[in-house]
Design a protein around this motif. Structure first.
Motif, short mmCIF file in Angstrom:
data_model
loop_
_atom_site.label_atom_id
_atom_site.label_comp_id
_atom_site.label_asym_id
_atom_site.label_seq_id
_atom_site.Cartn_x
_atom_site.Cartn_y
_atom_site.Cartn_z
N ALA A 119 15.12 -0.64 15.69
CA ALA A 119 13.90 -1.03 16.39
C ALA A 119 12.75 -0.08 16.09
CB ALA A 119 14.16 -1.06 17.90
N GLY A 120 12.88 0.72 15.02
CA GLY A 120 11.84 1.67 14.67
C GLY A 120 10.53 0.97 14.37
N GLN A 121 9.45 1.72 14.54
CA GLN A 121 8.12 1.18 14.28
C GLN A 121 7.63 1.65 12.92
OE1 GLN A 121 6.52 -1.00 16.41
NE2 GLN A 121 8.49 -0.97 17.47
N TYR A 122 7.23 0.72 12.07
CA TYR A 122 6.81 1.05 10.71
C TYR A 122 5.36 0.66 10.43
CZ TYR A 122 11.77 1.82 10.21
OH TYR A 122 13.04 2.29 10.38
N GLY A 123 4.63 0.28 11.48
CA GLY A 123 3.23 -0.04 11.29
C GLY A 123 2.43 1.19 10.93
N GLY A 124 1.35 1.01 10.17
CA GLY A 124 0.50 2.13 9.80
C GLY A 124 0.04 2.00 8.36
N VAL A 125 -0.52 3.09 7.86
CA VAL A 125 -0.99 3.13 6.47
C VAL A 125 0.06 3.86 5.63
CG1 VAL A 125 -2.77 3.95 4.89
CG2 VAL A 125 -3.41 3.08 7.15
N TYR A 141 3.52 3.51 -16.73
CA TYR A 141 2.38 3.74 -15.84
C TYR A 141 2.82 3.66 -14.39
CZ TYR A 141 -0.55 3.03 -19.96
OH TYR A 141 -1.13 3.15 -21.20
N ASP A 142 1.96 4.24 -13.50
CA ASP A 142 2.15 4.13 -12.06
C ASP A 142 1.15 3.13 -11.50
OD1 ASP A 142 4.12 5.98 -11.97
OD2 ASP A 142 2.87 7.62 -11.27
N GLY A 143 1.59 2.31 -10.57
CA GLY A 143 0.68 1.46 -9.80
C GLY A 143 0.62 2.01 -8.38
N LYS A 144 -0.54 2.45 -7.94
CA LYS A 144 -0.68 3.07 -6.61
C LYS A 144 -1.67 2.30 -5.76
CE LYS A 144 0.20 7.84 -8.13
NZ LYS A 144 -0.36 9.23 -8.14
N HIS A 145 -1.32 2.09 -4.50
CA HIS A 145 -2.20 1.45 -3.52
C HIS A 145 -1.96 2.09 -2.15
CE1 HIS A 145 -1.52 -1.71 -6.57
NE2 HIS A 145 -2.65 -2.27 -6.18
N TYR A 146 -2.99 2.16 -1.35
CA TYR A 146 -2.81 2.39 0.07
C TYR A 146 -2.68 1.00 0.70
CZ TYR A 146 -4.09 7.33 -0.25
OH TYR A 146 -4.12 8.67 -0.55
N VAL A 147 -1.62 0.81 1.50
CA VAL A 147 -1.40 -0.49 2.13
C VAL A 147 -1.27 -0.29 3.64
CG1 VAL A 147 -0.22 -1.39 0.08
CG2 VAL A 147 1.14 -0.38 1.95
N VAL A 148 -1.67 -1.30 4.38
CA VAL A 148 -1.47 -1.29 5.83
C VAL A 148 -0.29 -2.20 6.15
CG1 VAL A 148 -3.19 -3.12 6.20
CG2 VAL A 148 -2.50 -1.66 8.11
N ILE A 149 0.66 -1.68 6.92
CA ILE A 149 1.84 -2.46 7.31
C ILE A 149 1.70 -2.89 8.76
CG2 ILE A 149 4.32 -2.37 7.80
CD1 ILE A 149 4.74 -0.74 5.36
N VAL A 150 1.92 -4.17 8.99
CA VAL A 150 1.95 -4.73 10.35
C VAL A 150 3.38 -5.20 10.59
CG1 VAL A 150 1.10 -6.54 11.86
CG2 VAL A 150 -0.47 -5.42 10.27
N GLN A 151 3.96 -4.78 11.72
CA GLN A 151 5.35 -5.12 12.03
C GLN A 151 5.43 -6.09 13.18
OE1 GLN A 151 7.88 -1.76 12.75
NE2 GLN A 151 9.66 -3.01 13.25
N THR A 152 6.22 -7.14 12.99
CA THR A 152 6.56 -8.07 14.07
C THR A 152 8.08 -8.20 14.07
OG1 THR A 152 4.49 -9.30 13.75
CG2 THR A 152 6.24 -10.37 15.02
N GLY A 153 8.72 -7.56 15.05
CA GLY A 153 10.18 -7.56 15.06
C GLY A 153 10.72 -6.87 13.83
N ASN A 154 11.54 -7.58 13.05
CA ASN A 154 12.09 -6.98 11.84
C ASN A 154 11.33 -7.43 10.59
OD1 ASN A 154 12.94 -9.65 11.73
ND2 ASN A 154 14.94 -9.14 10.86
N HIS A 155 10.15 -8.01 10.78
CA HIS A 155 9.35 -8.47 9.65
C HIS A 155 8.18 -7.52 9.41
CE1 HIS A 155 6.30 -11.17 7.60
NE2 HIS A 155 7.34 -11.21 6.79
N THR A 244 -3.45 2.32 12.91
CA THR A 244 -4.13 1.24 12.20
C THR A 244 -5.54 1.05 12.77
OG1 THR A 244 -3.13 -0.41 13.68
CG2 THR A 244 -2.00 0.01 11.59
N SER A 245 -6.09 2.14 13.29
CA SER A 245 -7.44 2.07 13.85
C SER A 245 -8.45 1.82 12.74
CB SER A 245 -7.79 3.38 14.57
OG SER A 245 -7.92 4.44 13.64
N LYS A 246 -9.63 1.36 13.11
CA LYS A 246 -10.68 1.09 12.14
C LYS A 246 -11.03 2.34 11.35
CE LYS A 246 -15.42 -0.65 11.73
NZ LYS A 246 -16.61 -1.16 12.47
N ALA A 247 -11.10 3.48 12.03
CA ALA A 247 -11.44 4.74 11.35
C ALA A 247 -10.38 5.11 10.32
CB ALA A 247 -11.60 5.85 12.38
N THR A 248 -9.09 4.90 10.67
CA THR A 248 -8.01 5.23 9.74
C THR A 248 -8.06 4.33 8.52
OG1 THR A 248 -6.59 6.00 11.54
CG2 THR A 248 -5.52 5.40 9.47
#
Length: 257
Positions: A119-125, A141-155, A244-248
């Protein structure tokens, strides 16, 4: 019979004292951090005493993230023994294994699942990084991105932030399902129209293992190339900020260094 002697965690005690907090105040700060992270914990004065006294050396994942949030330090820098922790590593044979950080003992993913809070929380950047080989340029080569993760249950749904690609902007999306310590799903990347791949769209599958701290996932991707050959390579996600705040999100809307 030899009695086991607890080694006090003087590092954690020194950090707490440097923050001018009593054990009770520190515990309250940890509980507030858990609420802020949407991951409540049961930190108490007694638990802090056990950590500092060395009777408890391995905090639960929720407490690990709260400790890092409150102190601004990684759990490894707070004096905890990580011998019972596990790390995902390249096994040298094209795959990834979950391995004890200090003992080098491989652990089956199904066994580690009991140590990772389902039940861990994985939301964030998160910082997403994958490796690929370009046959046209005969180089890796490396492919790099900053991504935002949104968690709903186990998805878990991950989308790259605007301008957060290390190459000419190439939007990336991940749709993942969490099963204890195993993450499985799909990925899609729309390459930049003015980049080397001229706007080509690539997609495929991905499977990773989650480390017990909940701060890193690592595994493999599979997908097809421009000549419709099937390729694969390593992929990892590292937690940068649980907010996942606007500032972050604005702070990470830039190419990774």
């Amino acid at each position: 019979m030899t009695a086991t002697v607890s080694v006090p965690n003087d590092t954690l005690r020194a950090v707490r004292l440097s923050m001018r907090m009593s054990q009770e105040e520190f515990a309250k700060a940890l509980r507030r951090a858990g609420d802020d992270l949407n991951e409540p914990n049961d930190a108490s004065k007694r638990l802090v005493q056990r950590w500092e006294g060395g009777q408890s050396k391995s905090p639960r994942a929720a407490c690990i993230r709260a400790l890092e949030h409150v102190t601004g330090r990684r759990i490894e820098d707070l004096g905890f023994t990580l011998s019972v922790m596990a790390r995902v590593h390249d096994d040298g044979a094209g795959g990834h294994d979950m391995e004890s950080a200090s003992e080098g003992v491989a652990v089956a993913a199904g066994d580690v699942g009991t140590a990772t809070e389902s039940a861990g929380q994985y939301g964030g950047v998160w910082l997403s990084r994958y490796e690929y080989f370009s046959s046209g340029r005969d180089s890796a080569y490396d492919g790099k991105h900053y991504v935002v993760i949104v968690q709903t249950g186990n998805h878990l749904t991950a989308r790259s932030l605007p301008g957060a690609s290390g190459n000419p902007d190439s939007p990336l999306s991940l749709d993942l399902t969490l099963d204890r310590s195993v993450v499985t799903g799909t990925w899609t990347e729309q390459t930049a129209s003015d980049g080397y791949y001229q706007g080509a769209r690539y997609h495929g599958a991905i499977q990773m293992l989650v480390e017990p701290t909940g701060r890193r996932m690592a595994g493999k991707w599979v997908g097809f190339g421009k000549d419709f050959d099937v390729n694969t390579g390593p992929w990892e996600l590292r937690l940068m900020d649980p907010s996942t705040s606007k500032a972050t999100l604005e702070r990470y809307s830039r190419p990774p260094e």
